[in-house]
Enzyme design. Structure first.
Site, mmCIF file in Angstrom:
data_model
loop_
_atom_site.group_PDB
_atom_site.id
_atom_site.type_symbol
_atom_site.label_atom_id
_atom_site.label_comp_id
_atom_site.label_asym_id
_atom_site.label_seq_id
_atom_site.Cartn_x
_atom_site.Cartn_y
_atom_site.Cartn_z
ATOM 1 N N LYS A 185 0.772 -1.302 0.071
ATOM 2 C CA LYS A 185 -0.058 0.025 -0.218
ATOM 3 C C LYS A 185 0.833 1.133 0.109
ATOM 4 O O LYS A 185 1.468 1.658 0.904
ATOM 5 C CB LYS A 185 -0.973 0.127 1.350
ATOM 6 C CG LYS A 185 -1.845 1.310 1.162
ATOM 7 C CD LYS A 185 -2.842 0.923 2.341
ATOM 8 C CE LYS A 185 -4.035 1.872 2.301
ATOM 9 N NZ LYS A 185 -3.527 3.383 1.923
ATOM 10 N N LYS B 137 -3.549 -2.405 7.473
ATOM 11 C CA LYS B 137 -2.606 -1.003 7.888
ATOM 12 C C LYS B 137 -1.702 -1.475 8.937
ATOM 13 O O LYS B 137 -1.878 -2.309 9.765
ATOM 14 C CB LYS B 137 -3.402 -0.165 8.188
ATOM 15 C CG LYS B 137 -4.281 0.540 7.407
ATOM 16 C CD LYS B 137 -3.712 1.549 6.394
ATOM 17 C CE LYS B 137 -3.611 2.934 7.148
ATOM 18 N NZ LYS B 137 -4.520 3.924 6.921
HETATM 19 S S1 IVH Z 1 -6.515 -0.211 -4.788
HETATM 20 C C1 IVH Z 1 -11.011 0.152 -4.980
HETATM 21 N N1 IVH Z 1 -3.884 -0.559 -4.552
HETATM 22 O O1 IVH Z 1 -5.056 3.505 -1.052
HETATM 23 C C2 IVH Z 1 -9.351 0.050 -4.844
HETATM 24 N N2 IVH Z 1 -4.876 1.429 -3.719
HETATM 25 O O2 IVH Z 1 -7.172 3.479 0.928
HETATM 26 C C3 IVH Z 1 -8.764 1.100 -4.378
HETATM 27 N N3 IVH Z 1 -3.215 2.950 -2.555
HETATM 28 O O3 IVH Z 1 -7.284 5.462 -2.985
HETATM 29 C C4 IVH Z 1 -7.401 1.325 -4.553
HETATM 30 N N4 IVH Z 1 -1.306 1.585 -2.780
HETATM 31 O O4 IVH Z 1 -4.455 6.116 -2.844
HETATM 32 C C5 IVH Z 1 -4.843 0.286 -4.092
HETATM 33 N N5 IVH Z 1 -1.820 -1.143 -4.211
HETATM 34 C C6 IVH Z 1 -2.697 -0.395 -4.217
HETATM 35 C C7 IVH Z 1 -2.434 0.904 -3.307
HETATM 36 C C8 IVH Z 1 -3.684 1.732 -3.062
HETATM 37 C C9 IVH Z 1 -1.736 2.497 -2.604
HETATM 38 C C10 IVH Z 1 -4.156 3.867 -2.109
HETATM 39 C C11 IVH Z 1 -4.949 4.496 -2.966
HETATM 40 C C12 IVH Z 1 -6.304 4.393 -2.504
HETATM 41 C C13 IVH Z 1 -5.896 4.292 -0.893
HETATM 42 C C14 IVH Z 1 -7.173 3.603 -0.197
#
Ligand code: IVH
Length: 671
Positions: free
Chosen positions: A118, A316
């Site tokens: 993430k 997280k």
């Molecule tokens: S998937 C519906 N993949 O985390 C799917 N998000 O808390 C949503 N983020 O808005 C996103 N790394 O800014 C996804 N490998 C990853 C990610 C990621 C960072 C962020 C992204 C999203 C937020 C959600």
């Protein structure tokens, strides 16, 4: 029936979360850590799960992020950009896993999970048409973002043309981030240039993306990892892992390094633990693992709930903690004279960033922690570079630790300090204290005030020390040669700074008022004042009674404003500013005379005939004013469906509550 306490707490949470959304998304200046934000959000969701009646269309639970800021063109997302639910620990992930298997899937035999890092950055969407980068936008509120195409085009990681064969139409989602080493170098450059430094790499990335001048973005070390798609026409993928591989083949940057396909919940947790161990050795910040149901067909079956997909969750990491020693206590004097303690730490690396200072806030906090100089402490960095001291390891004491007394005198000007019993900080009350003077100037030139780029602490100190300025009005008397005489000031920078100072004369009254630093008059208050008064002179003549007659202005703020304009030194300063050409006009909203002149309305709940904005416009057209919260000064509350705490408060205070038909009559429209 929901009890009053819950209603109140719900309203508070909605307001608080909306404010933090605004700070985070639109101002790139969060006041709380992600963990604290998540905690507020969780509480809101818990209340709404228990009492669904409280959910209104504008509850933060019903939207992602913050409303779009106004400087970029709006850019709607064809497929909404959703947010993710969080799991704080392994247990919560196991709950998620069993819930989707039991409650939402007909068959789970082939269910597996794609686990990805993430990235702690900023989500964006890139649209490619016919293989060409056509548009790039921020997430905004999830439905409409901001068009930042020109800025995105400056990022070298992002191809302007996809590698063939490519899908005819493709929305790519990814995270813009800054590597830790680049972030530290960027902050050094910012500081040297007198520009504001960023609290963490994510803020730096967000701030860089939302520059009005793409040339500034081009100089920032922005990178991207792509992790998903919105629309895709002309290609198909059956799993998340296949999607990532396709994106990579198209020439987009994808982080496949630790991306694994886990066959069950245990394997996900192992991946999570492994990544948590690697976290500190990565060149960028990650704040957890995103776990996605791998099969596209199962994702579709699971669908989404309000703001997030049911097929993904963010696991997280807890905030990073490290042990170190408090070597000394420094004292900082703020612009209002407040003296705050700062711990000087033995330098320690916390999640990739070397820290040597920690905020201690005030002496109550020192007492609560029982902190002494020489203590071994646990510091926690929840995103920002400046960590908090969370615990003192008293068992490690040698007996030589020194208590931290309240200062007797100001560390800058030696004036004896004074502590008001109802305040948590002691103050230096010397209006000529040099530390306060510099802080007041920093505030005056800051982004939310006169917004003069290129004037930071270093530059202001030089100007003061060389006798060129004694107050903010002197800034407007500086010549280009004065700028040029400063350290590290080339021809171009000196010119730019001269232009920036001159341009700031055109800032609106609200920003000047904020910049003056009148106590208790924050950003909101100064905006309200600027809508009420046509000029600084008009406000200066205003009496206490006239001020408190304004709905949002209370006794404390009114007194402080009156005191400010009665202070002979301030009168001189304002005069000097005026003579230098700083004479902004207020942003007075035309208060038309009408049937509702002087009446204050609060609109709550969902209306069937108008949007809230439309109803507010009707109020204003009839001469009234729409306010955000109910108080004794409210004349009417217009209550729609599902009106919650505001209605309850109106009833408690005996404020007249209107339905839509009565409201229509009052504002003079026929339904
Ligand atoms: S998937 C519906 N993949 O985390 C799917 N998000 O808390 C949503 N983020 O808005 C996103 N790394 O800014 C996804 N490998 C990853 C990610 C990621 C960072 C962020 C992204 C999203 C937020 C959600």
């Amino acid at each position: 029936m929901v009890d009053l306490f819950t209603q109140q707490r719900h309203a508070e949470l909605c307001e608080e979360i909306a404010r933090h959304n605004q700070l985070y998304y639109n101002q790139d200046q969060p006041e709380i850590s992600d963990a604290e934000y998540d905690e507020l959000f969780r509480e809101l969701q818990e209340i709404e799960t228990r009492d669904p009646d409280l959910i209104t269309a504008d509850s933060p639970s019903q939207r992602v992020g913050a409303p779009v800021a106004e400087k970029f063109a709006p850019s709607p997302h064809a497929v909404p950009m959703l947010s993710l639910k969080n799991a704080k620990n392994a247990e919560e992930f196991y709950d998620f896993d069993s819930s989707i298997r039991k409650n939402f899937l007909a068959r789970t035999a082939e269910l597996d999970y794609a686990c990805e890092m993430k990235m702690d950055g900023v989500a964006i969407e890139l649209t490619y048409e016919g293989g060409k980068l056509f548009k790039a936008s921020t997430r905004g509120d999830g439905f409409v973002g901001e068009d930042i195409t020109e800025n995105i085009k400056t990022i070298t990681d992002i191809p302007h043309t996809l590698t063939a064969p490519y899908p005819e139409l493709l929305d790519v989602r990814g995270e813009i981030y800054i590597d830790l080493a680049d972030f530290q170098a960027l902050n050094r450059t910012q500081e040297d240039a007198g520009d504001k430094t960023f609290a963490n790499p994510r803020n730096a990335a967000a701030g860089s993306l939302r520059q009005l001048d793409a040339k500034v973005t081009a100089q920032r070390p922005l990178r991207i990892f792509c992790y998903g798609i919105g629309r895709m026409q002309g290609a198909e993928t059956a799993t998340q892992i296949e999607t990532l591989q396709l994106l990579r083949k198209l020439g987009l940057r994808v982080n496949l390094e630790e991306t694994v396909c886990a066959s069950g919940a245990d394997e996900v947790i192992n991946t999570f633990r492994r990544l948590q161990e690697r976290r500190d050795s990565l060149p960028f910040e990650i704040d957890g693992v995103v776990v996605k149901v791998n099969q596209t067909a199962l994702q579709e079956e699971l669908g989404m709930v309000s703001r997030s997909p049911r097929w993904a969750i963010a696991l997280k990491f807890p905030p990073r903690q490290e042990q170190t020693i408090v070597e000394d206590i420094g004292l900082q004097v703020g612009r209002t004279g407040a003296i705050t303690p700062v711990a000087h730490l033995k330098p320690v690396v916390v999640s990739g960033v070397t820290v040597s200072r920690a905020s201690l806030h005030n002496w109550d906090e020192i007492e609560r922690l029982d902190l002494r100089i020489g203590d071994h402490v646990i510091v926690e960095r929840a995103g920002d570079v400046i960590p908090d001291v969370v615990k003192v390891l008293t068992e490690k004491r040698s007996g030589n630790e020194q208590p931290i007394p309240l200062p007797a005198a100001c560390p800058e000007c030696n004036t004896p300090v004074h502590k008001n019993p109802d305040e948590v900080v002691p103050r230096c009350n010397n209006p000529h204290c040099p530390a306060q003077a510099i802080e007041r100037m920093k505030h005056f030139v800051s982004r939310d005030a006169m917004d003069i780029e290129g004037l930071g602490e270093k530059q202001l100190t030089q100007l003061i020390n060389s006798g060129k300025i004694t107050d903010v009005a002197d800034l407007y008397l500086l010549r280009e040669e004065d700028m040029f005489a400063m350290d590290r000031m080339g021809d171009v920078q000196a010119k730019r700074l001269t232009v920036a100072i001159a341009a700031s004369k055109a800032q609106p009254l609200s920003k000047l008022l904020f910049g003056l630093g009148i106590r208790h008059a924050g950003k909101n208050t100064t905006k309200i004042l600027a809508r009420r008064f046509a000029s600084l002179d008009e406000l200066a003549k205003c009496t206490f009674d006239q001020l408190i007659a304004i709905h949002e202005i209370g006794d404390k703020v009114a007194q402080s404003i009156v005191d400010y304009f009665a202070n002979p030194e301030k009168i001189l300063l304002l005069d000097k500013l005026g003579q230098a050409g700083v004479q902004p006009q207020g942003e007075v909203v035309i208060q038309q005379d009408g049937p509702l002149t002087g009446k204050v309305f609060v609109i709550t709940g969902t209306l069937s005939k108008w949007s809230r904005k439309e109803a507010e416009e009707l109020v204003e057209k009839a001469g009234g004013r729409a306010a955000g919260s109910v108080s004794k000064k409210t004349d009417y509350v217009l209550a729609g469906e599902n009106a919650g705490s505001k209605l309850a408060k109106a009833e408690k205070l005996g404020v007249e509550v209107l339905d839509e038909a009565t409201f229509a009559q009052l504002v003079g429209v026929t339904l």
